[in-house]
Each structure stands twice: as structure tokens, then as C-alpha cells.
Write a protein that holds these residues in place. Sequence first.
Motif, PDB file in Angstrom:
ATOM      1  N   MET A   1       5.337   6.573  -5.591  1.00 56.21           N
ATOM      2  CA  MET A   1       4.362   7.436  -6.254  1.00 56.21           C
ATOM      3  C   MET A   1       2.992   6.779  -6.345  1.00 56.21           C
ATOM      4  O   MET A   1       2.184   7.164  -7.177  1.00 56.21           O
ATOM      5  CB  MET A   1       4.863   7.804  -7.650  1.00 56.21           C
ATOM      6  N   GLY A   2       2.747   5.765  -5.535  1.00 53.12           N
ATOM      7  CA  GLY A   2       1.380   5.292  -5.374  1.00 53.12           C
ATOM      8  C   GLY A   2       1.089   3.876  -5.802  1.00 53.12           C
ATOM      9  O   GLY A   2      -0.014   3.377  -5.538  1.00 53.12           O
ATOM     10  N   MET A   3       2.031   3.182  -6.473  1.00 56.23           N
ATOM     11  CA  MET A   3       1.700   1.859  -7.005  1.00 56.23           C
ATOM     12  C   MET A   3       1.835   0.794  -5.898  1.00 56.23           C
ATOM     13  O   MET A   3       2.742  -0.045  -5.896  1.00 56.23           O
ATOM     14  CB  MET A   3       2.593   1.522  -8.195  1.00 56.23           C
ATOM     15  N   MET A   4       0.904   0.877  -4.971  1.00 58.08           N
ATOM     16  CA  MET A   4       0.919   0.013  -3.794  1.00 58.08           C
ATOM     17  C   MET A   4      -0.521  -0.079  -3.300  1.00 58.08           C
ATOM     18  O   MET A   4      -1.297   0.856  -3.438  1.00 58.08           O
ATOM     19  CB  MET A   4       1.845   0.623  -2.726  1.00 58.08           C
ATOM     20  N   ALA A   5      -0.886  -1.233  -2.735  1.00 55.30           N
ATOM     21  CA  ALA A   5      -2.252  -1.411  -2.232  1.00 55.30           C
ATOM     22  C   ALA A   5      -2.229  -2.432  -1.105  1.00 55.30           C
ATOM     23  O   ALA A   5      -1.219  -3.094  -0.851  1.00 55.30           O
ATOM     24  CB  ALA A   5      -3.179  -1.861  -3.355  1.00 55.30           C
ATOM     25  N   ASN A   6      -3.371  -2.548  -0.436  1.00 53.48           N
ATOM     26  CA  ASN A   6      -3.490  -3.434   0.728  1.00 53.48           C
ATOM     27  C   ASN A   6      -4.274  -4.688   0.410  1.00 53.48           C
ATOM     28  O   ASN A   6      -5.234  -4.643  -0.352  1.00 53.48           O
ATOM     29  CB  ASN A   6      -4.255  -2.728   1.846  1.00 53.48           C
ATOM     30  N   PHE A   7      -3.869  -5.797   1.037  1.00 51.17           N
ATOM     31  CA  PHE A   7      -4.793  -6.922   1.181  1.00 51.17           C
ATOM     32  C   PHE A   7      -4.899  -7.224   2.661  1.00 51.17           C
ATOM     33  O   PHE A   7      -3.980  -6.946   3.433  1.00 51.17           O
ATOM     34  CB  PHE A   7      -4.362  -8.138   0.352  1.00 51.17           C
ATOM     35  N   GLU A   8      -6.059  -7.735   3.041  1.00 49.05           N
ATOM     36  CA  GLU A   8      -6.248  -8.043   4.449  1.00 49.05           C
ATOM     37  C   GLU A   8      -6.659  -9.501   4.566  1.00 49.05           C
ATOM     38  O   GLU A   8      -7.685  -9.919   4.018  1.00 49.05           O
ATOM     39  CB  GLU A   8      -7.305  -7.139   5.080  1.00 49.05           C
ATOM     40  N   VAL A   9      -5.836 -10.270   5.264  1.00 52.15           N
ATOM     41  CA  VAL A   9      -6.133 -11.685   5.473  1.00 52.15           C
ATOM     42  C   VAL A   9      -7.036 -11.787   6.699  1.00 52.15           C
ATOM     43  O   VAL A   9      -6.699 -11.284   7.779  1.00 52.15           O
ATOM     44  CB  VAL A   9      -4.838 -12.493   5.685  1.00 52.15           C
ATOM     45  N   GLY A  10      -8.224 -12.401   6.513  1.00 49.11           N
ATOM     46  CA  GLY A  10      -9.162 -12.451   7.632  1.00 49.11           C
ATOM     47  C   GLY A  10      -9.611 -13.864   7.948  1.00 49.11           C
ATOM     48  O   GLY A  10      -9.162 -14.819   7.332  1.00 49.11           O
TER      49      GLY A  10
ATOM     50  N   THR B   1      -9.218 -15.142   2.696  1.00 46.31           N
ATOM     51  CA  THR B   1      -9.502 -15.824   3.958  1.00 46.31           C
ATOM     52  C   THR B   1      -8.268 -16.638   4.341  1.00 46.31           C
ATOM     53  O   THR B   1      -7.633 -17.253   3.493  1.00 46.31           O
ATOM     54  CB  THR B   1     -10.709 -16.757   3.775  1.00 46.31           C
ATOM     55  N   LEU B   2      -7.966 -16.595   5.632  1.00 46.75           N
ATOM     56  CA  LEU B   2      -6.779 -17.321   6.104  1.00 46.75           C
ATOM     57  C   LEU B   2      -6.813 -18.769   5.624  1.00 46.75           C
ATOM     58  O   LEU B   2      -7.818 -19.456   5.801  1.00 46.75           O
ATOM     59  CB  LEU B   2      -6.709 -17.275   7.630  1.00 46.75           C
ATOM     60  N   GLY B   3      -5.736 -19.203   5.023  1.00 44.17           N
ATOM     61  CA  GLY B   3      -5.634 -20.575   4.542  1.00 44.17           C
ATOM     62  C   GLY B   3      -6.068 -20.767   3.106  1.00 44.17           C
ATOM     63  O   GLY B   3      -5.820 -21.830   2.524  1.00 44.17           O
TER      64      GLY B   3
ATOM     65  N   GLN C   1       1.742  -6.859 -20.551  1.00 43.39           N
ATOM     66  CA  GLN C   1       1.668  -8.293 -20.347  1.00 43.39           C
ATOM     67  C   GLN C   1       0.696  -8.612 -19.216  1.00 43.39           C
ATOM     68  O   GLN C   1       0.513  -7.813 -18.298  1.00 43.39           O
ATOM     69  CB  GLN C   1       3.056  -8.839 -19.994  1.00 43.39           C
ATOM     70  N   ALA C   2       0.076  -9.776 -19.338  1.00 43.64           N
ATOM     71  CA  ALA C   2      -0.763 -10.271 -18.251  1.00 43.64           C
ATOM     72  C   ALA C   2      -0.070 -11.489 -17.652  1.00 43.64           C
ATOM     73  O   ALA C   2       0.419 -12.355 -18.372  1.00 43.64           O
ATOM     74  CB  ALA C   2      -2.136 -10.659 -18.775  1.00 43.64           C
ATOM     75  N   ILE C   3      -0.020 -11.531 -16.337  1.00 44.48           N
ATOM     76  CA  ILE C   3       0.678 -12.618 -15.669  1.00 44.48           C
ATOM     77  C   ILE C   3      -0.209 -13.113 -14.533  1.00 44.48           C
ATOM     78  O   ILE C   3      -0.852 -12.314 -13.854  1.00 44.48           O
ATOM     79  CB  ILE C   3       2.066 -12.131 -15.194  1.00 44.48           C
ATOM     80  N   THR C   4      -0.301 -14.419 -14.368  1.00 45.24           N
ATOM     81  CA  THR C   4      -1.075 -14.941 -13.246  1.00 45.24           C
ATOM     82  C   THR C   4      -0.157 -15.675 -12.287  1.00 45.24           C
ATOM     83  O   THR C   4       0.775 -16.371 -12.691  1.00 45.24           O
ATOM     84  CB  THR C   4      -2.192 -15.915 -13.689  1.00 45.24           C
ATOM     85  N   VAL C   5      -0.437 -15.483 -11.000  1.00 51.67           N
ATOM     86  CA  VAL C   5       0.306 -16.169  -9.945  1.00 51.67           C
ATOM     87  C   VAL C   5      -0.697 -16.799  -8.992  1.00 51.67           C
ATOM     88  O   VAL C   5      -1.862 -16.419  -8.963  1.00 51.67           O
ATOM     89  CB  VAL C   5       1.252 -15.204  -9.190  1.00 51.67           C
ATOM     90  N   ILE C   6      -0.214 -17.774  -8.239  1.00 48.91           N
ATOM     91  CA  ILE C   6      -1.088 -18.449  -7.277  1.00 48.91           C
ATOM     92  C   ILE C   6      -0.384 -18.485  -5.928  1.00 48.91           C
ATOM     93  O   ILE C   6       0.830 -18.704  -5.857  1.00 48.91           O
ATOM     94  CB  ILE C   6      -1.460 -19.861  -7.791  1.00 48.91           C
ATOM     95  N   ALA C   7      -1.143 -18.222  -4.870  1.00 49.61           N
ATOM     96  CA  ALA C   7      -0.550 -18.143  -3.530  1.00 49.61           C
ATOM     97  C   ALA C   7      -1.524 -18.678  -2.497  1.00 49.61           C
ATOM     98  O   ALA C   7      -2.746 -18.636  -2.689  1.00 49.61           O
ATOM     99  CB  ALA C   7      -0.194 -16.698  -3.196  1.00 49.61           C
ATOM    100  N   ARG C   8      -0.967 -19.171  -1.399  1.00 54.44           N
ATOM    101  CA  ARG C   8      -1.787 -19.532  -0.230  1.00 54.44           C
ATOM    102  C   ARG C   8      -1.496 -18.549   0.882  1.00 54.44           C
ATOM    103  O   ARG C   8      -0.338 -18.292   1.208  1.00 54.44           O
ATOM    104  CB  ARG C   8      -1.443 -20.949   0.260  1.00 54.44           C
ATOM    105  N   PHE C   9      -2.566 -18.045   1.475  1.00 54.47           N
ATOM    106  CA  PHE C   9      -2.442 -17.008   2.498  1.00 54.47           C
ATOM    107  C   PHE C   9      -2.530 -17.677   3.864  1.00 54.47           C
ATOM    108  O   PHE C   9      -3.620 -17.877   4.395  1.00 54.47           O
ATOM    109  CB  PHE C   9      -3.511 -15.941   2.293  1.00 54.47           C
ATOM    110  N   THR C  10      -1.398 -18.024   4.422  1.00 57.01           N
ATOM    111  CA  THR C  10      -1.379 -18.851   5.621  1.00 57.01           C
ATOM    112  C   THR C  10      -0.853 -18.085   6.839  1.00 57.01           C
ATOM    113  O   THR C  10      -0.149 -17.083   6.718  1.00 57.01           O
ATOM    114  CB  THR C  10      -0.469 -20.080   5.413  1.00 57.01           C
TER     115      THR C  10
END
Length: 516
Positions: A507-516, A429-431, A480-489
Motif C-alpha cells: 500500500m505504498g510504504m516503499m521508496a528508492n535509493f540510488e547508489v551513484g 555515493t558508492l562506498g 519510536q525513532a531508530i538510527t542505523v548505519i550502513a556502507r553502500f558498497t
Amino acid sequence: MSRFTFSRRGFLGVAGGVVAAAGVGAGIPWLARPAEIGTQLTSRLPLPQPFTVPLPVPPVATPTGDHYEITQQVATKEILPGVPTEIWGFNGIYPGPTIVSQSGQRTIVRHRNHLPAPTVVHLHGGHTPPLSDGYPTDLVFPAGMAATPAMAQSMGMAPDPRAVLAEGTRDYDYPLRQRATTLWYHDHRMGFTGASVYRGLAGFHLIHDQEELALPLPRGDRDVPIMLADRAFAADGSLVYPAVDPTLLHTPGVTGSAVQGVLGDVILANGAPWPAMEVDAARYRFRFLNASNARRYGLALDPPPPGGAGLIQIGSDGGLLRAPIPHDQIQLSPAERFDVVIDFSRYRVGQQVVLRNLLGTGTTANVMRFHIVRPATDDTHIPARLTEIDTLNPSQATTTRDFSFLSSANGWTINGQAFDPRLINANPTLGDTEIWRFVSDFHHSIHLHLVQFQVLSRDGRAPGPYDAGWKDTVDTLPAQAITVIARFTDYRGRFIYHCHNLEHEDMGMMANFEVG
Ligand code: C2O
Ligand code: CU
């Protein structure tokens, strides 16, 4: 036949399957951790002696007002001395022209496509609304080629009802409401980014802001962007890019695929093989960008200056660090940027200092050489405090999402799924602030569009030595497992995240996110 039917069959063989099956993140003791993953190519002509070609610096583009015009075109460039090589270049040069903007200064870049193939330009690290972000199916066809969905699909694009096609030209509109930093722009065509960037479609876009300009850091001729990349050359001087896909132009004399990543044996800095740079005995700011398809670098000075720690990191992908970090070595995975000050007054005038790649062997162990040619006055210094950075707090996160970056029978995948423009994997969600957790089988260079993030942890422990500051790309190590944190603004819409090993991405290692 779509490229997927071809490319994902019998993909990778045993190794990937074993790692995936063994459980990622478990820490697999018997799994070698190679410095890279990829297919090493060998050039078929004599290579120059290292440190004989001067370091070029790409020209700064001149705007009309806030408007730039760039023509993507085929050109011939002398990369190896005396050897003509055909490239695809922004304005016909490699690296492309450097765009320099001020933070918050709307910048419009009109790209004309004079190439024989469609392109789409992404400003990497840019905080950009979706229509100008270079979505991989938002193709700009060469003039005269019908910009239709049927044409796009005949050229290997997956069906995408939301694709915005154009013919001949497109204006990319960048608000640039973000910190001073080092961005870069490159082609992002679905399935072909590796081939296009390899041919030369990459350039710098720098952003300055008042806070940064007020710091006493090196500037002018002593603020130098350096684009690192590896390439291999055929006997006729052409760039060798193995076919990873039947619709790619096959290079004569080269067989086999390179689905794990393409590694060249020639290291280019700003398009020159193992160049040399004459420097004053003074501080310089280098904005290192790893623009390689798949290669990782471990940059180190040889000899190190007295006292060591010759690489003082002042910035990361998304801008200045809070405080400088001294390093003996800096590791860069594809698409990462490190803003680094080197103080050559710590050396003797007359001395030569090699920038090594500790992750390379043979020809790839060298990057470039500095020659300290003259004493100089220097009124710069590196302040102990560079900027303020708000730490994103995990307690603010509304959601935690898990993504596995693994090879599978479907190719390189995220959560078992190869890229499909129609599938949305995440709906921030935006923000909102979110935690994203990545697990990986091999080295993957994970990049999110739209945002800059902060690294929270690696395998539950503290972030690594190269994780500081605002990041848009992070090197995940094997298993490895890695965690990141982001704000979707700021911008709603569809964006992508992907591995920046360009062969993995294609070769396919890509995906979508949709900010709504
Ligand atoms: Cu540098 Cu999605 O890219
Ligand atoms: Cu990858």
C-alpha cells in the motif's frame, strides 16, 4: 483506475491520523503499544490439534554447476491434515527449495513463471546488483503474456521507464560476496507481494563460508531452517487473503480490507501447522525466519531449561554475531532472521518443550513442540567468539538522512510519499557510509535492499535486545525513532527500502535509493 486511487481513499481512518498529528518519536503515553498491527482473520474449518504434524524441512535444491532452475507454479498442498489447499510455490512447494551457496560463489537461479500472474524474485538480505535484485516492477510475465509496459500498467504497476520486463523466464545472477548467513527469496511484485507471499512464494537461501564452517556449531540434521508464517483458511481449505485492492482476486466469503496487515490464526513452521519435531538431547541450530505478512513473534521455550536463557542467538540477518547472546525470548518482526542454538541436553530425555509465541493469544500463542526422544553424543559447542565484526563508526558517516514511516491520507508512506518507481529519495555515493534515521507511527519492519546495516540507537538510547549484529531489517516500535548505519558498497543503481509488513509495503510504504 489505478490501485492507488482506490486503495488510498479514506485510508485507515482516525487512528493513523491522530498518531501522525501527535508527533512521532515524542513518546505518546496514551497510545497503546499493541504487539502487532493488523487484521486478525479466523479460519472457517476445524483446525488440527497442535503438535500432531511432523516438522517438514524443505528440500535442498540441486544445482547444475552453479545454476539452479526453479519453476513457479500452482500446486495443491495438504497444509491442514486431510485438507487440500491451493498454493503458489517455487517448484510447487511451500516453503520453496532451499538453495545452499558458498560465500563468493556466483549462483545463478533461473526462475520460470508458470503462474497465472507476473512475478519478480528478490533475494532478501542478498548483496546483489540491481538487475538481479528483484526490483518490484522488473516483472517476469507468464509465457504467452506480452511483456510490455502497457500490460504491466494494466496489471497495477506504476509507470516505470526503467523497468526490465521479461516473458516466461529470468536468470537471477547472485555474486554472493557476503558473509555466511540465512537469506530468503520471495516474490516482490509491486502492489502484490503480500498476496503472492501469502500464497506460498517464499524459500530459504543459505550461505556458508570457511570461517563459519570451521566453528564447532551444530550441522547436518541439527542445522534446521524454520520459516514461520501465519495463515487463515476458508471452509473449502483455500487460503484466505482479504482483498486490499480491487485488482486482487477476491476470496469468496471474505469482505473488507486488511490494509493494516493480514494476520492468520494458524501458525505454520515450514508450512506445517504447529508441528512437532523429535530431537536428540543435543545442541541444534535453528535459523528462524519470520516470513509472515504482518505478524510479530516473541519466541520462548516452555518450560525454559534449568537456569533459563534457552535461546542462544549466534547470528542475525546478515551473519554471525561477534559473541553469542543468551535470550529467554526472541522477538522477530516480519523478514527478520535469528540464528539460534538450543541445547536439548539441558532437558530430560522424554520431555516435551513447546516453542511459544508470547506475542500471540489463543491459537497463535503456540508455534511448535520439541520432543527430546533420545540421548546423544554431541561434540559441538558455542564458542565465546564467533566472528569479528567491524563496528561502523558514526564519525565515518558522510550523510544523515531522515525518513518517517507514517500512515497518511496517501496511505502508508515514507516521508509522506507513497511508492513511485520514478522518485529517488536518497543518493548515497558508492562506498559511502551513511546514517539513516527512521521514525514510525506503528510497528514497522524496515528493510533496506543491497546493504547490511548496524543499529546505532533507539530513541537516542542503546539499541534493543534484538538489534545485535548485521541487520537488513529492523523492527521499529510505535512512536519510536531508530538510527542505523550502513556502507553502500559494490553496486551502483536503483534499490528500494520499505516496510516488510507486506500490506504496508503493497500500500505504498516503499521508496528508492540510488547508489551513484
Ligand atoms: Cu524481503 Cu524488499 O524484501
Ligand atoms: Cu509497516
